[in-house]
Design an enzyme around this catalytic site. Structure first.
Site, short mmCIF file in Angstrom:
data_model
loop_
_atom_site.label_atom_id
_atom_site.label_comp_id
_atom_site.label_asym_id
_atom_site.label_seq_id
_atom_site.Cartn_x
_atom_site.Cartn_y
_atom_site.Cartn_z
CG ASN A 62 -1.78 1.22 1.32
OD1 ASN A 62 -2.04 1.87 0.32
ND2 ASN A 62 -2.23 1.54 2.53
CE LYS A 122 0.39 3.43 4.78
NZ LYS A 122 0.78 3.59 6.18
CG HIS A 168 -5.19 2.11 5.80
ND1 HIS A 168 -4.58 3.03 6.62
CD2 HIS A 168 -4.24 1.19 5.48
CE1 HIS A 168 -3.31 2.69 6.77
NE2 HIS A 168 -3.08 1.58 6.09
CD GLU A 176 -2.04 5.84 6.85
OE1 GLU A 176 -0.92 5.53 7.27
OE2 GLU A 176 -2.32 5.87 5.63
CD GLU A 211 -4.96 -0.95 8.90
OE1 GLU A 211 -4.02 -0.73 8.16
OE2 GLU A 211 -5.85 -0.12 9.17
N GLY A 270 3.74 2.37 10.29
CA GLY A 270 4.71 3.43 10.05
C GLY A 270 5.59 3.77 11.22
CB SER A 330 6.10 -1.96 11.48
OG SER A 330 5.81 -0.60 11.76
#
Length: 249
Positions: free
Chosen positions: A9, A11, A95, A97, A167, A173, A213
């Site tokens: 992904n 992003k 997701h 985010e 996730e 990240g 990660s």
């Protein structure tokens, strides 16, 4: 046997030219799709050029999001039917985010899941596990309620057209990956939730990914876990050499 998936992904990274150059570097070194699926999610602007650049290869180009309407006055959104007609057959939904930065709710994500399936897309539905919950002693168990909400009213025959990505947002990240045993626990709980909702046979067929990660050092341990059927990598998917190492682990 559940066919494993290695997914990246990007992003909001890479220009169109960079995206095409990337796929040109990896598309001839991927596993047989009958053995393992390779999926790469990119910004919307790059999807069509990437689909054209990977025609006839095992690489599946994927959208990072879509709306739940096929058309209309929804400025800035992307229609699931438009994605499908462009040759994009997977879409990441929910997701962390999107949930945190754009305030997407489980109710909205559920609408998107239904719309994606109606359009012929395979939704990759993300569910979270926050550090706050972990600190409070909740561990990963609350992930069950999110699955119930995101897959609400899904027809039994459509369930295995969905891929789940577990996730933990605290690991995304940060370089701090969840221990493989804990990641396995989260994926196991998701599978048991699917079994409660739709039966053991359906749960056994459901593919569940881990994201957070992921790197070349932990991919083998994660992939060796019984209930982890693949990975959803973020930063590690941005470099073609690193991504190929993940894919060909």
């Amino acid at each position: 046997m559940r066919s494993p998936i290695i997914a990246g992904n990007w992003k909001m990274n890479k220009t169109v030219d960079e995206a095409v150059e990337f796929v040109d570097q990896i598309k001839n070194d991927l596993p047989d799709p009958k053995v393992q699926e390779t999926i790469l999610a990119a910004p919307t602007i790059a999807l069509v050029p990437m689909v054209k650049a990977t025609a006839g290869t095992p690489l599946k180009i994927t959208a990072e999001n879509c709306y739940y309407k096929d058309a209309g006055a929804y400025t800035g959104e992307t229609s699931p039917t438009s994605l499908y007609s462009a040759g994009v057959h997977h879409v990441i939904l929910g997701h962390s985010e999107r949930r945190q930065l754009f305030n997407e709710t489980d109710e909205l994500i559920n609408l998107k899941v239904h719309a994606a399936l109606d359009a012929g897309l395979c939704p990759i539905v993300c569910c979270d596990d926050t550090m706050g919950r972990r600190v409070a002693g909740k561990k990963v168990h609350w992930v069950v309620s999110r699955i119930l909400a995101d897959l609400k009213d899904l027809k039994p025959e459509n369930v295995n057209k969905v891929v789940i990505a577990y996730e933990p947002s605290w690991a995304i990240g940060t370089g701090e990956s969840m221990d493989p045993a804990e990641a396995e626990e989260g994926c196991y709980l998701i599978r048991q939730t699917i079994a409660d909702m739709y039966g053991e046979e359906t749960a056994d067929q459901m593919r569940i990914l881990y994201g957070g990660s992921v790197n070349t050092q932990n991919v083998n341990k994660l992939m060796a876990s019984q209930d982890i059927d693949g990975i959803l990598a973020g930063g590690a998917s941005l470099d073609p050499v690193t991504f190929l190492k993940l894919v060909n682990h």
